[in-house]
Design a protein around this motif. Structure first.
Motif, PDB file in Angstrom:
ATOM      1  N   GLY A 144       1.011  -0.755   0.162  1.00  0.00           N
ATOM      2  CA  GLY A 144      -0.040  -0.207  -0.178  1.00  0.00           C
ATOM      3  C   GLY A 144       0.914   1.256   0.212  1.00  0.00           C
ATOM      4  O   GLY A 144       0.421   2.203   0.695  1.00  0.00           O
ATOM      5  N   THR A 145       1.709   1.601  -0.676  1.00  0.00           N
ATOM      6  CA  THR A 145       2.715   2.334  -0.599  1.00  0.00           C
ATOM      7  C   THR A 145       3.059   3.266  -1.794  1.00  0.00           C
ATOM      8  O   THR A 145       4.188   3.765  -2.109  1.00  0.00           O
ATOM      9  CB  THR A 145       4.291   2.301   0.658  1.00  0.00           C
ATOM     10  OG1 THR A 145       4.557   0.957  -0.597  1.00  0.00           O
ATOM     11  CG2 THR A 145       4.097   2.297   1.782  1.00  0.00           C
ATOM     12  N   SER A 149      -3.316  -1.046  -7.745  1.00  0.00           N
ATOM     13  CA  SER A 149      -3.209  -2.131  -6.667  1.00  0.00           C
ATOM     14  C   SER A 149      -3.633  -3.165  -7.621  1.00  0.00           C
ATOM     15  O   SER A 149      -4.414  -4.194  -7.076  1.00  0.00           O
ATOM     16  CB  SER A 149      -5.105  -1.021  -6.670  1.00  0.00           C
ATOM     17  OG  SER A 149      -6.024  -1.124  -7.491  1.00  0.00           O
TER      18      SER A 149
END
Length: 198
Positions: A144-145, A149
């Motif tokens: 999540g950086t 996605s």
């Protein structure tokens, strides 16, 4: 997808920041002054400008005109010149055996297009030219950086290694790296790095 990137870069702020990618900084010593470098999917130009400051002749290609405009602006700010070309890598060709080095940082492409883009990078290189690449691995979805996605837009190490067959792999890395790239890619990330000689 061109429109998404065009909109993303169409601001005064540099979405991925103005500092070059750490991996490109670390590997730049392999390039000699005045060599010709092509930067694939270069976005807003941070890596291209960094290399131009090292007295390399750099061409940045991207399919977002707003990103290329920011590349020219960043180059001007640093007192260097970067050639810019609007190219859709999925539709258009690149020059053959014209460059001493080809780089790409992140380069978000669907799985079915990733090999096409890698082949175009290799095609652009002169014999014995160097290819440098840092992309997000499929593991990145857990971090999540930054980055896409969807796994479809991320890379598998075995695919890249299979593609390397028959070439000299100078550097290969698969694992965690701290990255600070503007507001979009910041924190611990999972990447694949490659330096290959054609």
């Amino acid at each position: 997808m061109g429109n998404i990137w065009n909109e993303r870069y169409n601001t005064d702020e540099y979405y991925y920041g103005e500092e070059p990618n750490v991996f490109i900084q670390q590997q730049a010593y392999r390039l000699e002054q005045s060599q010709k470098v092509i930067a694939f999917a270069e976005g807003e130009g941070r890596n291209a400008v960094f290399l131009a400051k090292r007295n390399l002749e750099v061409t940045a290609i991207d399919y977002a005109e707003s990103g290329l405009q920011k590349t020219r602006k960043l180059a001007q700010k640093h007192g260097v010149h970067v050639h810019t070309k609007k190219i859709d890598l999925l539709e258009e060709d690149v020059p053959r055996e014209e460059y001493d080095a080809a780089i790409m940082v992140y380069g978000h492409f669907n799985k079915d297009a990733q090999t096409t883009v890698l082949n175009k990078m290799k095609k652009a290189l002169k014999p014995k030219g160097i290819l440098m690449l840092e992309v997000f691995s499929e593991e990145q979805v857990k971090y999540g950086t930054g980055g896409p996605s969807e796994r479809e837009m991320l890379y598998e190490p075995k695919d890249i290694l299979a593609w390397c067959e028959g070439h000299e792999v100078i550097h290969f890395f698969y694992g965690e790296q701290e990255r600070v790239a503007g507001k979009a890619h910041t924190g611990l990330a999972h990447v694949i790095q490659l330096v290959l000689r054609k």
